[in-house]
Scaffold this motif. Structure first.
Motif, PDB file in Angstrom:
ATOM      1  N   GLY A   1      -2.792  -5.252  -7.057  1.00  0.00           N
ATOM      2  CA  GLY A   1      -3.030  -5.627  -5.666  1.00  0.00           C
ATOM      3  C   GLY A   1      -2.475  -4.641  -4.663  1.00  0.00           C
ATOM      4  O   GLY A   1      -2.224  -5.004  -3.515  1.00  0.00           O
ATOM      5  N   ILE A   2      -2.307  -3.381  -5.091  1.00  0.00           N
ATOM      6  CA  ILE A   2      -1.722  -2.355  -4.225  1.00  0.00           C
ATOM      7  C   ILE A   2      -2.749  -1.253  -4.013  1.00  0.00           C
ATOM      8  O   ILE A   2      -3.371  -0.779  -4.967  1.00  0.00           O
ATOM      9  N   THR A   3      -2.936  -0.839  -2.775  1.00  0.00           N
ATOM     10  CA  THR A   3      -3.884   0.222  -2.461  1.00  0.00           C
ATOM     11  C   THR A   3      -3.179   1.569  -2.322  1.00  0.00           C
ATOM     12  O   THR A   3      -1.972   1.634  -2.088  1.00  0.00           O
ATOM     13  N   SER A   4      -3.954   2.631  -2.458  1.00  0.00           N
ATOM     14  CA  SER A   4      -3.435   3.992  -2.270  1.00  0.00           C
ATOM     15  C   SER A   4      -4.514   4.834  -1.617  1.00  0.00           C
ATOM     16  O   SER A   4      -5.619   4.963  -2.159  1.00  0.00           O
TER      17      SER A   4
ATOM     18  N   CYS B   1       0.818  -1.209   0.000  1.00  0.00           N
ATOM     19  CA  CYS B   1       0.000   0.000   0.000  1.00  0.00           C
ATOM     20  C   CYS B   1       0.852   1.259   0.000  1.00  0.00           C
ATOM     21  O   CYS B   1       2.008   1.255   0.422  1.00  0.00           O
ATOM     22  N   VAL B   2       0.235   2.314  -0.498  1.00  0.00           N
ATOM     23  CA  VAL B   2       0.788   3.668  -0.420  1.00  0.00           C
ATOM     24  C   VAL B   2      -0.175   4.479   0.439  1.00  0.00           C
ATOM     25  O   VAL B   2      -1.379   4.510   0.173  1.00  0.00           O
ATOM     26  N   ILE B   3       0.353   5.116   1.468  1.00  0.00           N
ATOM     27  CA  ILE B   3      -0.444   5.947   2.373  1.00  0.00           C
ATOM     28  C   ILE B   3       0.175   7.334   2.392  1.00  0.00           C
ATOM     29  O   ILE B   3       1.380   7.478   2.637  1.00  0.00           O
TER      30      ILE B   3
ATOM     31  N   HIS C   1      -9.577  -3.726   0.938  1.00  0.00           N
ATOM     32  CA  HIS C   1     -10.585  -3.284  -0.036  1.00  0.00           C
ATOM     33  C   HIS C   1     -10.873  -1.788   0.113  1.00  0.00           C
ATOM     34  O   HIS C   1     -11.862  -1.286  -0.420  1.00  0.00           O
ATOM     35  N   ILE C   2     -10.011  -1.104   0.836  1.00  0.00           N
ATOM     36  CA  ILE C   2     -10.130   0.349   0.972  1.00  0.00           C
ATOM     37  C   ILE C   2      -9.032   0.965   0.117  1.00  0.00           C
ATOM     38  O   ILE C   2      -7.843   0.818   0.410  1.00  0.00           O
ATOM     39  N   THR C   3      -9.407   1.636  -0.947  1.00  0.00           N
ATOM     40  CA  THR C   3      -8.419   2.271  -1.814  1.00  0.00           C
ATOM     41  C   THR C   3      -9.063   3.432  -2.565  1.00  0.00           C
ATOM     42  O   THR C   3     -10.283   3.464  -2.754  1.00  0.00           O
TER      43      THR C   3
ATOM     44  N   SER D   1      -3.141  -3.212   6.868  1.00  0.00           N
ATOM     45  CA  SER D   1      -3.459  -4.536   7.411  1.00  0.00           C
ATOM     46  C   SER D   1      -4.411  -5.271   6.471  1.00  0.00           C
ATOM     47  O   SER D   1      -4.980  -4.675   5.545  1.00  0.00           O
ATOM     48  N   PRO D   2      -4.629  -6.573   6.703  1.00  0.00           N
ATOM     49  CA  PRO D   2      -5.604  -7.306   5.892  1.00  0.00           C
ATOM     50  C   PRO D   2      -6.988  -6.669   5.900  1.00  0.00           C
ATOM     51  O   PRO D   2      -7.721  -6.742   4.909  1.00  0.00           O
TER      52      PRO D   2
END
Length: 238
Positions: A164-167, A126-128, A222-224, A217-218
């Motif tokens: 498969g990477i969130t931001s 992920c990128v935050i 699904h939050i992106t 975290s797991p």
């Protein structure tokens, strides 16, 4: 498996708290900052790796990225409220300098860092990026660049999602105990900011750190593409 985490601007305030949270989970954490002595001291205190890097300098950012073969979590916490520099130019020169400083520190630092490590981000990573309530409050150059940060993060989410990477952006409200206001916070202003919240307390760096940890975290898979508002209700969404 041990995760690798990079936190830019990780020597103080929100960035430091986020680095500490991931370090407590036994992640291999790297923090950056512009001053080598400050970075070295913070890294030793936190038990993490420290790298002196100005996230607005493409050359330094490229050297930073070269340290990683894989990266699980990128936290763009570098940024802040630039001080207006006195000069001999015109009033318009001063306006331009202020906006350029805000763009560099609060937007381009994140854009450059993410671009430099993009091919090293792992699936499930992920990128935050750390945003601000100022993006919703007419916060001048600072607020405008934080609003742009959220728009960029949403675009990045679309690009990284198939891998498969969130931001996401954590849009922080008033956080006490940081150097953001550079000693200019008055008791009156503090009371007014707290009064705006629903829970009648200022935010803490730990509030933001725990949100970042959750997004990585797991439970956050699904939050992106979101701006997560962490402000005690001072700004609400529907």
């Amino acid at each position: 498996m041990t995760r690798t985490v990079l936190v830019t601007g990780g020597t103080s305030g929100i960035g430091r708290a986020i680095a500490a949270r991931f370090a407590a989970d036994r992640a291999e954490v790297f923090i950056t900052g512009r001053d080598p002595d400050t970075v070295e001291r913070a890294a030793e205190e936190l038990g993490v790796h420290g790298v002196a890097c100005d996230a607005t300098d493409p050359g330094q950012v490229a050297e930073l990225a070269a340290r990683f073969s894989e990266l699980d979590v990128l936290v763009n916490a570098a940024g802040g409220l630039p001080q207006a520099e006195p000069g001999n130019g015109s009033a318009l020169d001063a306006v331009l300098a202020l906006w350029q400083a805000n763009l560099a520190q609060n937007l381009l630092s994140a854009v450059l860092t993410a671009a430099s490590v993009r091919d090293k981000l792992t699936s499930g990573g992920c990128v935050i990026s750390i945003g601000s309530i100022g993006a919703e409050r007419g916060g001048g150059a600072y607020g405008a660049t934080k609003a742009a940060l959220a728009a960029w993060s949403a675009s990045l989410s679309r690009d990284l999602g198939p891998h498969g990477i969130t931001s996401n952006v954590i849009s922080a409200g008033y956080i006490a105990g940081t150097n953001f206001f550079r000693g200019q916070m008055t008791d009156e202003r503090h009371r007014a900011l707290v009064e705006e919240t629903h829970n009648k307390r200022p935010g803490t760096v730990e509030d933001i750190a725990e949100t970042a940890y959750f997004l990585a975290s797991p439970g956050g898979r699904h939050i992106t593409g979101q701006a997560i508002h962490v402000n005690g209700g001072a700004f609400t969404t529907r």
